[in-house]
Design a protein around this motif. Structure first.
Motif, PDB file in Angstrom:
ATOM      1  N   GLY A 417       0.731  -1.384  -0.120  1.00 29.31           N
ATOM      2  CA  GLY A 417      -0.033   0.091  -0.329  1.00 29.31           C
ATOM      3  C   GLY A 417       1.010   1.194   0.178  1.00 29.31           C
ATOM      4  O   GLY A 417       0.378   1.985  -0.688  1.00 29.31           O
ATOM      5  N   VAL A 418       1.839   1.461   0.856  1.00 28.90           N
ATOM      6  CA  VAL A 418       2.657   2.321   0.357  1.00 28.90           C
ATOM      7  C   VAL A 418       3.620   2.781  -0.562  1.00 28.90           C
ATOM      8  O   VAL A 418       3.652   4.402  -1.056  1.00 28.90           O
ATOM      9  N   TYR A 419       3.776   1.689  -1.428  1.00 28.27           N
ATOM     10  CA  TYR A 419       4.600   1.756  -2.978  1.00 28.27           C
ATOM     11  C   TYR A 419       3.437   1.561  -3.936  1.00 28.27           C
ATOM     12  O   TYR A 419       3.721   2.965  -4.407  1.00 28.27           O
ATOM     13  N   LEU A 420       2.460   1.522  -3.093  1.00 23.29           N
ATOM     14  CA  LEU A 420       1.121   2.383  -4.143  1.00 23.29           C
ATOM     15  C   LEU A 420       1.203   3.529  -4.513  1.00 23.29           C
ATOM     16  O   LEU A 420       0.401   4.339  -4.600  1.00 23.29           O
ATOM     17  N   GLY A 421       0.659   3.924  -2.725  1.00 20.36           N
ATOM     18  CA  GLY A 421       0.332   5.021  -2.871  1.00 20.36           C
ATOM     19  C   GLY A 421       1.695   6.194  -3.367  1.00 20.36           C
ATOM     20  O   GLY A 421       0.977   7.659  -4.150  1.00 20.36           O
ATOM     21  N   THR A 422       2.499   5.976  -3.348  1.00 20.57           N
ATOM     22  CA  THR A 422       3.482   6.818  -3.725  1.00 20.57           C
ATOM     23  C   THR A 422       3.836   6.623  -5.435  1.00 20.57           C
ATOM     24  O   THR A 422       4.081   7.742  -5.711  1.00 20.57           O
ATOM     25  N   ILE A 423       3.303   5.722  -6.122  1.00 20.25           N
ATOM     26  CA  ILE A 423       2.747   6.075  -7.233  1.00 20.25           C
ATOM     27  C   ILE A 423       1.635   6.462  -7.816  1.00 20.25           C
ATOM     28  O   ILE A 423       1.870   7.280  -8.131  1.00 20.25           O
ATOM     29  N   GLY A 424       0.358   6.530  -7.161  1.00 17.67           N
ATOM     30  CA  GLY A 424      -0.399   7.860  -6.823  1.00 17.67           C
ATOM     31  C   GLY A 424      -0.165   9.240  -6.654  1.00 17.67           C
ATOM     32  O   GLY A 424      -0.344  10.014  -7.632  1.00 17.67           O
ATOM     33  N   PHE A 425       1.277   9.265  -6.120  1.00 13.52           N
ATOM     34  CA  PHE A 425       1.394  11.161  -5.502  1.00 13.52           C
ATOM     35  C   PHE A 425       1.780  11.286  -6.558  1.00 13.52           C
ATOM     36  O   PHE A 425       2.033  11.810  -6.652  1.00 13.52           O
ATOM     37  N   PHE A 426       2.846  10.208  -6.726  1.00 11.74           N
ATOM     38  CA  PHE A 426       3.983  10.986  -8.080  1.00 11.74           C
ATOM     39  C   PHE A 426       2.986  11.346  -9.542  1.00 11.74           C
ATOM     40  O   PHE A 426       3.250  12.232 -10.249  1.00 11.74           O
ATOM     41  N   SER A 427       1.637  10.288  -9.583  1.00 12.38           N
ATOM     42  CA  SER A 427       1.036  10.284 -10.362  1.00 12.38           C
ATOM     43  C   SER A 427       0.258  11.656 -10.745  1.00 12.38           C
ATOM     44  O   SER A 427       0.379  12.533 -11.702  1.00 12.38           O
ATOM     45  N   VAL A 428      -0.215  11.896  -9.830  1.00  6.79           N
ATOM     46  CA  VAL A 428      -0.876  13.072  -9.385  1.00  6.79           C
ATOM     47  C   VAL A 428      -0.595  14.666  -9.565  1.00  6.79           C
ATOM     48  O   VAL A 428      -0.708  15.672 -10.091  1.00  6.79           O
ATOM     49  N   LEU A 429       0.996  14.315  -8.964  1.00  5.10           N
ATOM     50  CA  LEU A 429       2.110  15.730  -9.194  1.00  5.10           C
ATOM     51  C   LEU A 429       1.860  16.409 -10.423  1.00  5.10           C
ATOM     52  O   LEU A 429       1.974  17.178 -11.380  1.00  5.10           O
TER      53      LEU A 429
END
Length: 465
Positions: A417-429
């Motif tokens: 979940g933490v890893y997927l969260g950073t992918i989501g954060f990167f994509s949002v930015l």
């Protein structure tokens, strides 16, 4: 204009018979028009991952890192794998911008802006992992050398973990300044075209009073070269310093002098693959096919082949030295019942297939110039580079010097979940960046229009015939 002559045999970097006005319109369109359905769908998907991931981070902070799959033997696992992976992805942006600017490579002008943004957003993701890995994030400031008023000096300058703090923060600072400074002429362009007072105020502030005068351009060019000169050694120093986290230890499989160049080559390899992934998406969504051409895509693929070759040589050297050293610990890690046929055989062969076998297809021009295949290979390379970091960390730690300490690492749902969260954060930015900042440096494109524009190259070709 004789000093600016370019051989007609070179392919044009701007196609579609563009004028200066066309370039302005095309680059400003994604910012000025309403976002399309595809952009909104992507944003919502990224936000779901982002929220889920930061829920997992909050759970980790509240519960402790026992929520992860770490154990007594493997105290670095999924999180440090992700940290090294994100730092590697952040590598290509400054390389494309700084090194290729110093070498006066004109093809960088269509890709450097997105690459620089990717660098900054990837380093932000990387910084998350060491902080939460500490367990007690509220004392995270202890990694910095503090004044003695705070107590004793906590920073241990003999530790490569502290070198990481300085290397990555310096890299992030210089990359951010370099990226923002390059945006200033484009902010001025959006400011001058703004239709609402609020938009005009925001871009007036961001443009820093840019007026396009000769003095402004002179300072812009000088500062670009100075920052490029500063950033170039940083490109090589950052991942070298990250490799010291491993190379300066005495753990078998890590204690290796090949790690610094090996990590740098791997970082550029994965970074270019991620730039390629983002550019292909931006090219389609923002309708920039005339500026990010097949020629750009092919050159990026050639760099991927080159760095992939370096990584292949590094793998072969690593395995040869493991055998040549005669150390039974190194031998067990690299050979016989170690990685290839051991309990992590699936991670080992994923690495070999994704990083060595699949990218080798780019030796053929037909594969290099196929957009769908390029996109697939770029994704596969990033998966393979993640497995490389996983193999280095987990396989080497799972087999300790004492057989009684041998263990397996199993990630938990919180790790994932933490890893997927950073992918989501990167994509949002990245999605927000593509809607608010020009994705391509229009001022730089205009500077090469009469040299590399399709219309002008056709005229030159006719004159020379």
């Amino acid at each position: 204009m004789s000093g600016h002559y370019e051989a007609p045999i070179r392919e044009p970097l701007i196609i579609g018979h563009k004028t200066y006005h066309d370039i302005t319109e095309d680059i400003a369109r994604p910012i000025e028009e309403r976002a399309g359905k595809l952009w909104w769908i992507s944003l919502y998907a990224a936000l779901v991952l982002f929220i889920y991931g930061f829920g997992c981070i909050a759970y980790t902070i509240g519960t402790g890192i026992g929520a992860w799959g770490l154990n007594r033997t493997i105290n670095w696992g999924w999180d440090i794998t992700n940290f090294v992976w994100w730092v590697g992805i952040g590598h290509a942006g400054t390389l494309i911008s700084a090194v290729l600017l110093l070498f006066r490579q004109r093809w960088r002008m269509s890709v450097n802006r997105s690459a620089e943004a990717m660098t900054i957003f990837a380093v932000v993701q990387a910084a998350i992992f060491p902080v939460i890995h500490m367990g007690r994030v509220w004392v995270g400031y202890w990694v910095f050398p503090l004044p003695n008023q705070f107590g004793s000096l906590w920073g241990n300058f003999n530790s490569p973990l502290l070198w990481d703090v300085f290397a990555i923060s310096t890299y992030f600072s210089v990359s951010t300044v370099f990226w923002f400074m390059g945006l200033i002429p484009d902010f001025a362009m959006i400011r001058d075209r703004a239709k609402t007072p609020w938009t005009k105020k925001i871009y007036t502030f961001l443009a820093f009073g840019w007026g396009g005068k000769a003095k402004h351009w002179q300072r812009f060019e000088e500062l670009s070269l100075v920052l490029a000169g500063l950033a170039t050694p940083l490109v090589f120093s950052v991942h070298t310093t990250v490799s010291f986290d491993f190379a300066t230890s005495v753990i078998k499989g890590w204690h290796s002098t090949i790690y610094p160049p090996y990590f740098v080559a791997g970082a550029i390899f994965s970074g270019f693959a991620m730039v390629q992934t983002l550019l292909l998406i931006a090219r389609k969504v923002c309708h920039l096919e005339d500026y990010i051409t097949m020629y750009h895509i092919e050159i990026m693929n050639i760099v991927i082949v080159l760095t992939g070759g370096m990584v292949t040589v590094a793998y072969a050297t690593e395995y040869f030295i493991g055998w040549y050293s005669g150390s039974r610990f190194e031998d067990f890690t690299y050979l016989s019942p170690g990685a290839a046929v051991g309990p992590y055989w699936w991670a080992f062969w994923s690495l070999i297939i994704c990083n060595l076998v699949v990218p080798a297809s780019f030796w053929f021009k037909k594969a290099r110039t196929n957009i769908i295949w390029t996109f697939i290979v770029a994704l596969i390379i990033n998966i393979g580079m993640w497995f490389e970091r996983f193999d280095i960390i987990v396989i080497n730690l799972s087999r300790d010097y004492l057989p009684g300490s041998w263990t397996m690492f199993k990630p938990t749902i919180i790790d994932v979940g933490v890893y997927l969260g950073t992918i989501g954060f990167f994509s949002v930015l990245f999605l927000l960046y593509a809607r608010t900042f020009p994705v391509i440096a229009q001022a730089e494109l205009k500077s090469i229009l009469k040299i590399s524009g399709e219309t002008y190259k056709a005229k030159e070709g006719d004159e020379h015939h």
